[in-house]
Enzyme design. Sequence first.
Site, mmCIF file in Angstrom:
data_model
loop_
_atom_site.group_PDB
_atom_site.id
_atom_site.type_symbol
_atom_site.label_atom_id
_atom_site.label_comp_id
_atom_site.label_asym_id
_atom_site.label_seq_id
_atom_site.Cartn_x
_atom_site.Cartn_y
_atom_site.Cartn_z
ATOM 1 N N CYS A 257 43.953 38.832 42.947
ATOM 2 C CA CYS A 257 44.804 39.962 42.524
ATOM 3 C C CYS A 257 44.690 41.210 43.168
ATOM 4 O O CYS A 257 44.109 41.248 44.158
ATOM 5 C CB CYS A 257 44.544 39.971 40.864
ATOM 6 S SG CYS A 257 42.890 40.522 40.564
ATOM 7 N N ARG B 133 42.829 40.100 36.445
ATOM 8 C CA ARG B 133 43.473 38.879 36.434
ATOM 9 C C ARG B 133 42.509 37.775 37.296
ATOM 10 O O ARG B 133 42.201 36.800 36.706
ATOM 11 C CB ARG B 133 44.742 38.844 37.029
ATOM 12 C CG ARG B 133 45.736 39.494 36.047
ATOM 13 C CD ARG B 133 47.097 40.024 36.724
ATOM 14 N NE ARG B 133 46.815 40.740 37.815
ATOM 15 C CZ ARG B 133 47.711 41.371 38.664
ATOM 16 N NH1 ARG B 133 48.802 40.802 38.514
ATOM 17 N NH2 ARG B 133 47.328 42.243 39.529
ATOM 18 N N ASP C 256 50.131 42.350 35.125
ATOM 19 C CA ASP C 256 48.969 42.914 35.179
ATOM 20 C C ASP C 256 48.911 43.699 33.980
ATOM 21 O O ASP C 256 49.458 44.467 33.422
ATOM 22 C CB ASP C 256 49.432 44.112 36.597
ATOM 23 C CG ASP C 256 47.939 44.937 36.746
ATOM 24 O OD1 ASP C 256 46.998 44.774 35.938
ATOM 25 O OD2 ASP C 256 48.055 45.488 37.737
#
Length: 162
Positions: A7, A13, A123
Amino acid sequence: MKVLMVCLGNICRSPLAEGILDDKAKKAGLDWTVDSAGTANYHVGEPPHRLSQKVAKLNGIDISKQACRQFKKEDMLAFDKIYAMDNDVYNDIKRISGDLFNPGKTDLLLNEIFPGENVDVPDPWYGTERNFHEVYSIIDKACNAIIEKYAPTLKGVGHLNN
Ligand code: 4NP
């Protein structure tokens, strides 16, 4: 198989994706290596975001020992499969990897459950705990699909006790 989850920050994440897939692979008896990295260097050396840690823990997964690292072009050679959490991350992986970029081993994670749709894992950096739970849930589904794809006879970890 060696799998890398990527990420932007390697804080929210991809640490979840690493923890979830590693847990499923171990429960399925698969001898996989699962790692994660970020395309940015903002948080190198830090543990995952406290809400990623909390949501993982609520689901029985400890990601507290992970430490943030930046994606490097050699990762393209060291891993068999590289999953980007969103389209910007995919493009950054391509840019960083340069002549080593291999589109055959790189894909968006959510293409495992929404093939060819190029959907982003949102996100949660500016979000609330609820957003982290949503991110956990979608990554969990994608990781089930990965396990079923590469170890089809196992039918996912939920069926192992049969
Ligand atoms: P991640 O989220 O890419 O899921 O780890 C972010 C973490 C940090 C930042 C942005 C996104 N940041 O701007 O520091």
